[in-house]
Structures are given as structure tokens and as C-alpha cells.
Design an enzyme around this catalytic site. Sequence first.
Site, mmCIF file in Angstrom:
data_model
loop_
_atom_site.group_PDB
_atom_site.id
_atom_site.type_symbol
_atom_site.label_atom_id
_atom_site.label_comp_id
_atom_site.label_asym_id
_atom_site.label_seq_id
_atom_site.Cartn_x
_atom_site.Cartn_y
_atom_site.Cartn_z
ATOM 1 N N LYS A 1 0.978 0.145 15.038
ATOM 2 C CA LYS A 1 2.357 0.120 15.518
ATOM 3 C C LYS A 1 2.720 -1.097 16.364
ATOM 4 C CE LYS A 1 4.014 3.732 13.643
ATOM 5 N NZ LYS A 1 3.599 3.238 12.330
ATOM 6 N N PRO B 1 -4.555 0.593 18.520
ATOM 7 C CA PRO B 1 -4.269 0.096 17.171
ATOM 8 C C PRO B 1 -4.391 1.137 16.061
ATOM 9 C CG PRO B 1 -6.430 -0.648 17.898
ATOM 10 C CD PRO B 1 -5.788 0.004 19.075
ATOM 11 N N TYR C 1 3.719 6.794 9.925
ATOM 12 C CA TYR C 1 2.924 5.624 9.579
ATOM 13 C C TYR C 1 3.779 4.545 8.921
ATOM 14 C CZ TYR C 1 -1.351 3.073 8.409
ATOM 15 O OH TYR C 1 -2.324 2.131 8.352
ATOM 16 N N HIS D 1 0.848 -1.187 0.000
ATOM 17 C CA HIS D 1 0.000 0.000 0.000
ATOM 18 C C HIS D 1 0.889 1.245 0.000
ATOM 19 C CE1 HIS D 1 -4.138 -1.621 1.493
ATOM 20 N NE2 HIS D 1 -3.595 -2.395 0.573
ATOM 21 N N TYR E 1 -9.383 5.687 6.814
ATOM 22 C CA TYR E 1 -9.576 6.132 8.193
ATOM 23 C C TYR E 1 -10.625 7.242 8.190
ATOM 24 C CZ TYR E 1 -5.319 3.669 9.666
ATOM 25 O OH TYR E 1 -4.382 2.708 9.945
#
Length: 391
Positions: free
Chosen positions: A297, A293, A385, A72, A201
Amino acid sequence: MRTTVGIIGAGPAGLLLARLLHTAGIDSVVLESRDRAYVEHRQRAGILEQGTVDVLRAAGAGERMDREGLRHDGIELRFDRRRHRVDFPALTGGRSVTVYAQTEVCKDLIALQLEEGGPLLFEAEALAVEDAGTGRPRVPFRHAGREDVLECEYVVGCDGFWGVSRAALPAGSARVFERSYPFGWLGILADVPPSHDELVYARHDRGFALLSMRSPSVSRLYLQVPEGTDADSWADDEIWDELERRFETDDDWRLERGPITQKSVTPMRSYVHEPMRHGRLFLAGDAAHIVPPTGAKGLNLAVGDVVTFARALAHEKETGSPSLLDAYSATCLRRVWQAERFSYDMTTLLHRAPDATAFDDRLQLARLARIASSRAAETDLAEAYTGFPLE
């Protein structure tokens, strides 16, 4: 039974550590209280940072990941019925993440360990860690109906928050930092292709939602729910209806529905145990730290811990210097706290607190608008990220 490194726990951290030690010529024994089938089907994380992917490849555990994992190059943020894509490679110099479930990582590492590595004992319950402050720590354990003792030079506790490793540290020798959140995640697995090719998200006035996946044919989705929610209190149609509301946009995007095969609720908390070492006992992964979550991580932090330990032990064996082992806790904690910070930021950015005010709502929208309009703010998110450097 004797070995150089006793590893408690055969999750991804313990299994990867055993593999790293094997490739460095250092022997180990892995004790896992559960059976192999449980370990290989335990649903957990699914997002691998660039650094984690690189480590698995270097350890010889990347072949199936590269074939079946989903690379991704970004995520999508949704807020106020708007969509904004964060382009990872463009913002980080080429880094990305890979969707590859923890269950699959464990299967790959177990196969390698059983074929090439040292002993991996399933249904072997570690009962305690003794003499950690000496040069010869011991791990009494129960296996196949009889009790034995694993004598080691070092013990690495990869057995999670409730394991015996963390409990073995002397009272008063550590500080604990923690935060609980008044909500959790209702997570589902569904037999339906993902409705988007990257993670989504979503911040909504009704609460957070996440669209993720396990494969091209299996979707993984989450809803923010009140703390203590029973997953079975939500009917399948109610879940899909609520997901549709929270993902809604002003364009023609649609959420595809399918049979839900699994439901569970994950609590949200942050936890750090300092230091991550006592004598020759080293904590790794959830035994030392837990993150909500939202930032993806947890697994990646555990990988960072065991990479740090393996490098430090190899350095001692090669040079005779314990300097990197002595620095283990401080080295890991620098990365841990950055991950805690990022996970907290993502959680407070996207979740609506039960006591949120209109002012709080406007601040969240302003923070999201800043990310969508500022390359600097977007880069900070992308760099975090895709992963903090492994020192």
C-alpha cells in the site's frame, strides 16, 4: 526563485504531483536532495493498484508501464501446505494490479518532467519550511554549492519520514499513531525467472515468506526474520533453503534458485500523522504515513495523496473555493486508515509473532481457511488489495 507549488522530494509522489500540476496548468518546482541516478535506482515498492495504473495512464506516464509491466489478476495464499488463488477480476468487477517497480515509475516521470514540466532540481537539499502558516511559505535550500530560497503559494512535503517537511509542523499541533512489529523482512533480488506467475503469500510455522518479481527474469523474494537482523548474516544457500521450507506444498511445485544480487532487511511499522496539513504545508506519502509492506500500500497511498491535492488545488484555481484544500487531510486520512487496517490484517494473518502460542497458530489457519471458503471474505481481501477508491 518563485513558484505556485514547491514540492520537496522527487520520489514517485513528488514526481507524479509535478506531472499532475503541469497537466492542470499549475507551475511547480521539485527539490530533490539526491542525484538522479540514486532516485532512478532506489529499490522500493513494485505493486501498482488499479487506481494508480489509471492515474499514470491519464497523466501520460503509462506507455512503458503498459508495455513492460506485468498485469496480475490474483495472488496465491499458501498455508498448511495448501494453495488457494484469489481471483481479483472475478471478485472486484474486473480490477487487477500491475507489477512495475518504483524505480521504473520514477524513470518515466523524471523523463516527462525534464522534457515538458517545470524545474526539477537534483542535489537540491531543502533546509527547512518557513512561514507555512502564512500565505507565502518559503523553502530555503542548497543547490550547486550555494543557498537559495524557493518562495511558494503552497508546499507539499513528499520527502519521507526523515525529511524537513514533517519536522516543520509546530510542536503540539499533531497526533501520532504508531505500531512497531518484532520482525522484519529479509528481501532479495535474484537473477532467476519467478517460480510462479503471480505473487505468493505464505504463512508457515517458521514465519512468513513472499514470492514476488521485478520482471520475467528477476525474482524478488522475502523472508520474515527477527527484528534487527543483519542481512549479511544469512548466506545465500541458507536463504534459498528457508524459502523452500516456507513455500512447501503437497503438490510438485518447486522453487527455482539463482544468483542473489541484492540483500536487505526492511523493518515493519505502522505510522500515521494527523493532520496531514498545517497552513499551506501539505504532507504526502511517507512524510504522513507508513504501512508494513504486507499489503502493498505504501506507494499507492502516496499516489492517492497527491491526486487529492492536485484535484483540490485545481478546484480552487477554477472556482476560487478552498473547500477541497481545507478537506485535504480528512479526505486522505479516510483512505489511509483503511490501508492501515488492511496492512495490519495481512501482517497479523501471515506472520508468526515471536511469542505466538498454539492457539494463535490455529486462529491464523482458521482465518485463512475462511478466506479460502467464503466468497465474502475473499472479496474483502481482493477489493482492498486492488485498491481503495480515490475520492
